[in-house]
Design a protein around this motif. Structure first.
Motif, PDB file in Angstrom:
ATOM      1  N   ILE A  86      20.802 -50.666   2.182  1.00 59.80           N
ATOM      2  CA  ILE A  86      19.485 -50.039   2.251  1.00 59.80           C
ATOM      3  C   ILE A  86      19.460 -49.044   3.407  1.00 59.80           C
ATOM      4  O   ILE A  86      19.896 -49.366   4.515  1.00 59.80           O
ATOM      5  N   VAL A 127      20.112 -48.483  -1.954  1.00 55.29           N
ATOM      6  CA  VAL A 127      18.653 -48.404  -2.022  1.00 55.29           C
ATOM      7  C   VAL A 127      18.160 -47.448  -0.952  1.00 55.29           C
ATOM      8  O   VAL A 127      18.530 -47.568   0.219  1.00 55.29           O
ATOM      9  N   VAL A 136      10.298 -48.014  -1.642  1.00 52.78           N
ATOM     10  CA  VAL A 136      11.610 -47.706  -2.212  1.00 52.78           C
ATOM     11  C   VAL A 136      11.425 -46.495  -3.111  1.00 52.78           C
ATOM     12  O   VAL A 136      10.582 -46.506  -4.017  1.00 52.78           O
ATOM     13  N   TYR A 163      16.960 -46.346  -6.267  1.00 54.70           N
ATOM     14  CA  TYR A 163      18.108 -47.245  -6.107  1.00 54.70           C
ATOM     15  C   TYR A 163      19.007 -47.158  -7.332  1.00 54.70           C
ATOM     16  O   TYR A 163      18.565 -46.798  -8.431  1.00 54.70           O
ATOM     17  N   ILE A 176       8.201 -47.820  -5.157  1.00 58.51           N
ATOM     18  CA  ILE A 176       8.052 -49.272  -5.258  1.00 58.51           C
ATOM     19  C   ILE A 176       7.521 -49.798  -3.929  1.00 58.51           C
ATOM     20  O   ILE A 176       8.185 -49.678  -2.896  1.00 58.51           O
ATOM     21  N   ALA A 235       9.367 -59.158  -0.645  1.00 58.95           N
ATOM     22  CA  ALA A 235      10.400 -58.259  -0.129  1.00 58.95           C
ATOM     23  C   ALA A 235      10.570 -58.426   1.372  1.00 58.95           C
ATOM     24  O   ALA A 235      11.694 -58.452   1.883  1.00 58.95           O
ATOM     25  N   VAL A 261      17.774 -57.643  -5.366  1.00 58.19           N
ATOM     26  CA  VAL A 261      17.978 -56.902  -6.610  1.00 58.19           C
ATOM     27  C   VAL A 261      17.011 -57.402  -7.683  1.00 58.19           C
ATOM     28  O   VAL A 261      16.428 -56.609  -8.437  1.00 58.19           O
ATOM     29  N   TRP A 275      14.106 -58.690  -7.160  1.00 59.48           N
ATOM     30  CA  TRP A 275      12.801 -58.150  -6.789  1.00 59.48           C
ATOM     31  C   TRP A 275      12.682 -56.686  -7.215  1.00 59.48           C
ATOM     32  O   TRP A 275      11.667 -56.263  -7.780  1.00 59.48           O
ATOM     33  N   LEU A 276      13.715 -55.891  -6.945  1.00 60.29           N
ATOM     34  CA  LEU A 276      13.713 -54.483  -7.335  1.00 60.29           C
ATOM     35  C   LEU A 276      13.572 -54.317  -8.842  1.00 60.29           C
ATOM     36  O   LEU A 276      12.790 -53.479  -9.321  1.00 60.29           O
ATOM     37  N   GLU A 277      14.326 -55.106  -9.599  1.00 59.81           N
ATOM     38  CA  GLU A 277      14.274 -55.001 -11.056  1.00 59.81           C
ATOM     39  C   GLU A 277      12.865 -55.294 -11.564  1.00 59.81           C
ATOM     40  O   GLU A 277      12.334 -54.579 -12.415  1.00 59.81           O
ATOM     41  N   ARG A 287       9.923 -55.173  -9.875  1.00 60.68           N
ATOM     42  CA  ARG A 287       8.918 -54.208  -9.441  1.00 60.68           C
ATOM     43  C   ARG A 287       9.112 -52.838 -10.077  1.00 60.68           C
ATOM     44  O   ARG A 287       8.149 -52.144 -10.376  1.00 60.68           O
ATOM     45  N   SER A 288      10.361 -52.441 -10.281  1.00 56.20           N
ATOM     46  CA  SER A 288      10.603 -51.108 -10.853  1.00 56.20           C
ATOM     47  C   SER A 288      10.096 -51.017 -12.286  1.00 56.20           C
ATOM     48  O   SER A 288       9.667 -49.948 -12.737  1.00 56.20           O
TER      49      SER A 288
END
Length: 282
Positions: A6, A65, A78, A81, A189, A195, A243, A245-247, A249-250
């Motif tokens: 990151i 990221v 974010v 990523y 994001i 997070a 990851v 969390w990113l998936e 939220r995105s």
């Protein structure tokens, strides 16, 4: 093993828009990452390339990221990523990244594919700078080298001296392609408590100083740490959690993808040179 790197996209202060040329969204599937983040690229070069290998397809779960730079509104999100898919030299990128999908990347006046190989009889002699990206102050030189040795500079070209090899001289000669997992073009994001828990667990020494704006903690004078020239590396279970969390939220963010984005909105990466020893810190 899953890894997450990151970093702060210092040149893109907008929390809802990638407003610089690095990274570059090729299309809905791919992101190109060229100059900037020299320490990151030096690490990838050591890990994936060698004197006899200029291109590697990667199978590891390495995610990069980017979060937006500091701003007066004190908003941090974010903004992109991706999952690393290929690591290569700029010479290989010039050879491989062709066709319609890469046309905007190659033809932009501020193209992040900003150098072209100088080749004779199939041998790489050096590089010529062909873009406006990092042209000011010859900052493009430090995208390729960390020390002023083994080459001579002739105008906008770097030519390897006799007795030296490209591997020895161009120790930052590395760029990459990533699978496009998210690229903000209207909405980033937002960080939430989940997070922040992950980021605090990943930075226990800074735990008390991490908040929604200072996601990497704060400096000794209380300013948000932007990790200038550095990045936060997370691996193992924490990386998997981030990851996931990113998936999640995105998928909830409305994406307005428009290829490489509006060139008029793009900014060059901010770099800071030093004497003789070249270094970008964006």
């Amino acid at each position: 093993m899953t890894q997450v790197w990151i970093y702060t996209v210092a040149s893109s202060k907008d929390p809802d828009q990638v407003a610089c040329v690095v990274p570059w969204q090729v299309d809905e599937e791919q992101i190109f990452f060229g100059p900037c983040k020299v320490r990151m690229r030096e690490q990838l070069r050591r890990q994936y390339l060698s004197s006899g290998c200029n291109y590697t397809n990667t199978i590891e779960n390495l995610f990069i990221v980017g979060i937006n730079g500091s701003n007066k509104e004190q908003l941090r999100k974010v903004i992109w990523y991706g999952k690393l898919s290929a690591v290569m030299t700029f010479a290989e990128a010039d050879k491989r990244l062709r066709g319609d999908s890469f046309r905007d990347l190659r033809e932009s006046p501020y193209s992040p594919l900003h150098v072209r190989p100088v080749v004779k009889d199939g041998r790489l002699l050096g590089y010529e700078h062909t873009s406006l990206e990092h042209v000011e102050g010859d900052l493009w030189v430090s995208d390729l080298v960390s020390s002023w040795h083994g080459f001579r500079k002739k105008g906008r070209s770097l030519i390897i001296k006799r007795g030296w090899t490209p591997w020895e001289v161009f120790d930052r000669d590395c760029c990459m392609l990533l699978v496009n997992r998210f690229f903000a073009q209207g909405q980033g994001i937002e960080f939430d408590e989940e997070a922040l828990r992950i980021l605090r667990d990943a930075q226990p020494q800074k735990k008390a100083k991490i908040d929604y704006y200072a996601v990497f903690g704060r400096t000794t004078i209380g300013q948000p740490d932007g990790l200038k020239g550095r990045y936060l590396a997370i691996d193992g279970e924490l990386a998997k959690r981030f990851v996931a969390w990113l998936e999640d939220r995105s998928h909830k963010v409305v994406r307005h993808s428009q290829g490489g984005g509006s060139e008029s909105a793009k900014k060059t990466c901010t770099s800071y040179p030093s004497k003789r020893r070249c270094r970008t810190v964006c």
